[in-house]
Design an enzyme around this catalytic site. Sequence first.
Site, short mmCIF file in Angstrom:
data_model
loop_
_atom_site.label_atom_id
_atom_site.label_comp_id
_atom_site.label_asym_id
_atom_site.label_seq_id
_atom_site.Cartn_x
_atom_site.Cartn_y
_atom_site.Cartn_z
N PRO A 191 113.54 -36.02 72.93
CA PRO A 191 112.71 -35.82 72.04
C PRO A 191 112.57 -36.24 70.32
CG PRO A 191 112.84 -34.29 73.77
CD PRO A 191 114.31 -35.01 73.47
N LEU A 192 112.52 -37.00 69.45
CA LEU A 192 112.80 -38.06 68.51
C LEU A 192 111.80 -37.21 67.62
CD1 LEU A 192 115.14 -39.56 67.33
CD2 LEU A 192 113.96 -41.99 68.14
N SER A 193 112.89 -36.17 66.70
CA SER A 193 111.46 -35.61 66.02
C SER A 193 111.55 -36.12 64.61
CB SER A 193 112.39 -34.21 65.49
OG SER A 193 113.58 -34.26 64.84
N GLY A 194 111.92 -37.45 64.09
CA GLY A 194 113.04 -37.45 63.02
C GLY A 194 113.31 -37.07 62.11
N GLY A 195 114.51 -35.91 62.22
CA GLY A 195 114.88 -35.49 61.34
C GLY A 195 116.48 -35.85 62.47
N ILE A 196 117.54 -35.44 61.11
CA ILE A 196 118.89 -35.50 61.82
C ILE A 196 119.62 -35.44 62.81
CG2 ILE A 196 120.03 -33.57 60.21
CD1 ILE A 196 121.41 -36.19 58.52
N ASP A 197 119.64 -34.31 63.39
CA ASP A 197 119.84 -34.09 64.47
C ASP A 197 119.66 -34.48 65.51
OD1 ASP A 197 121.36 -31.54 62.93
OD2 ASP A 197 120.00 -30.65 63.24
N SER A 198 118.26 -34.41 65.92
CA SER A 198 117.93 -35.60 66.65
C SER A 198 118.54 -37.41 66.49
CB SER A 198 116.38 -35.87 67.49
OG SER A 198 115.51 -36.30 66.26
N CYS B 153 152.24 -30.13 79.06
CA CYS B 153 151.00 -30.15 78.55
C CYS B 153 150.94 -28.26 77.22
CB CYS B 153 149.92 -29.61 79.02
SG CYS B 153 148.05 -29.69 78.36
N LYS C 173 154.56 -25.67 86.46
CA LYS C 173 154.24 -25.08 84.81
C LYS C 173 155.16 -23.34 84.18
CE LYS C 173 150.74 -26.02 81.64
NZ LYS C 173 149.31 -26.32 81.35
N GLU D 77 148.26 -34.58 83.94
CA GLU D 77 148.43 -33.05 84.32
C GLU D 77 147.36 -32.96 85.60
OE1 GLU D 77 147.80 -28.43 83.43
OE2 GLU D 77 147.75 -30.25 81.24
#
Length: 715
Positions: free
Chosen positions: A358-365, A175, A114, A45
């Site tokens: 920013p890598l925090s050590g938590g599961i999201d980052s 579509c 369309k 499309e």
Amino acid sequence: MGHYITIATCNLNQWALDFEGNRDRIIESIRQAKKQGAKLRVGPELEICGYGCLDHFSESDLYQHSWEIYGDIISHPDTKDILLDIGIPIIHKSNKYNCRIISYNAKILLIRPKLYLANDGNYREMRYFTPWNRPKYFEEYQLPKFISKITQQSRVTFGDCVIETFETRLGCETCEELFTPQSPHIDMSLDGVEIFTNSSGSHHELRKLDTRLELITEATKKCGGVYLYSNQRGCDGDRLYYDGCAAIILNGKVVAQASQFSLNDVEVVSATIDLDDVRSYRNQKSASLQSVNRKDIYKSLYCEIDLSPTSNVFNPLIVPTSTRPIRYHLPEEEIALGPACWLWDYLRRSKTGGYFLPLSGGIDSCATAVIVHSMCRLVVEAIKDGNKQVLNDIQSLTHDSNFIPNTPQEIAEKLFHTSFMGTENSSKETRTRAKELAKKIGAYHIDLNMDTLVGAVISVFEVATGKKPIFKIFGGSQTENLALQNIQARLRMVLSYLFAQLLPWTRNKSTGGLLVLGSANVDECLRGYLTKYDCSSADINPIGGISKTDLKRFIAWAEIKFELPILNEFLTATPTAELEPITENYVQSDEIDMGMTYDELSRFGRLRKVDKCGPLSMFIKLYHEWSQPPLNLTAEQVAEKVKRFWFFYAINRHKMTTMTPAYHAEQYSPDDNRFDLRPFLINPRFPHASKKIDEVVEDIKRREEEIQKNNISVE
């Protein structure tokens, strides 16, 4: 004898307003279709300008440029001797239409607007286009002069018509029309149309593909026929990722299916089918009785093309394509592939020096970092498969014409930068996890402490006001406690952009600045459990539309699939922001801070957005669910949870107005920017709804007491 025809459809990675690039990809798809022996090629499309042009569709220039590019396409020698179905926006009688142009050998057969426009969720087609709400109606369209010189036509048919060739009839469905209750393919099939084409711009959501393919297969399972579905693939410049999966379906069964996620800009699939299979399938249905009774027929536009040149001669070398099972990805695989492809498109098209996280050590980052790792893996695989475009892109990004990566870590070392921004409130475990993950995936990692910076800011406040805030566990108020947490989070955002701009410079690289990645998940955004303008404020966010539950499943899958044992430590760790001091008796916990679990948040989100529930209807639905085993909650407990959710949702709704553009993956995304249009100043107590909930709770208690009394009297 059989009427064998070979037809082709495609996925194209188009980019909004990239007219020349879009043209080249369209022409390449036509080349590939012809190479596969196809006599018909269907494209996505609005493929000429890109589907996601948004308010650029209001600009007259866009329509002029689209015609210019269309002229380039049909006058190109490689586009001859094949029937073309191309998506383009067109102005007709001062109205703007989302159209398809059917042409053959530089002759326009039909401009088909369309009929039904997509106008919910992420789609605003009626903001730009007018629906052609006149099935089977047609008019004449005056072609632009420069197009007339190419086609040798001055006027062509504009409207809802079908194409007729020597051996079959062909009709278009665009579509959204497939998703409507009165889909055009039903009427077309009753009027003898055997081949349906669908040009689409359908975006990815987790678990959505099965719904789409169910509708496509059902269309021809019920009516019989051949259905060619074409879709855009890739990020064309916004939050959506179009997930391809072009397919060819015969009588309800798939005979060809393209990939859903890939770094290939052009992917063409074809199939050889026997039209006699359509006719025999339809003869088993009662549709013929309905067909002969119809008086409102389509106008047929004749095209002198022989789609089946061997229809009167048996050729043992022409073999019809076999059916195959539909291929689906697990949700965990969708998370690994969709956002990774989206990140790749953003990186190569923005031409920046890479990503900073920013890598925090938590599961999201952690999940964000693993998605970048997945992107690097896809790049390596594409290069090994001979994808020259991907190789050119990675060499351009790294400014190294000799760079041919063999591992994802080699790419990450050049393009992916991470940092653990610790304070005295950070634990040794999170710091170690972040460092180990960065090492495993090859990221350039910096481990730092920012206590001096935090202390300096607090000192400025103390000097200016004469007061020094302290944490709650040391005797401070809730206001002080929140302010001290927020300043840490906001300073991380400031540091992130500083490092993103200067890290390549410190490494003597001339690649320019980095894009900052956010890592707030959809549940935290819904609850508002994040600091406004903290490190969740970034350039783009690959997980902003993904639930915490799905992210955990993804990490568990990636631990095995990507051979990253370190991920198990992220899975088993208690989610915590680490913004408050850790003591012997206290460790900050996300779910305790929020007052609700991530599973509860996901349910609240779906009821609010997908099921369109307000506080009262949400309470009633959840009471029926949560009052049963295993939860066995009382009406008061359910009411308390519902009220708490709506309170925090309301007081934090303003945060959604400034959220980082995120990959759209969930229907309950609270993204205020385009998807979830709700006010950000609401009475958080919802007094009238709360009063009604209390009345229902009292009624439930009264009924329960009556039942208990009756049971006692019977005993």
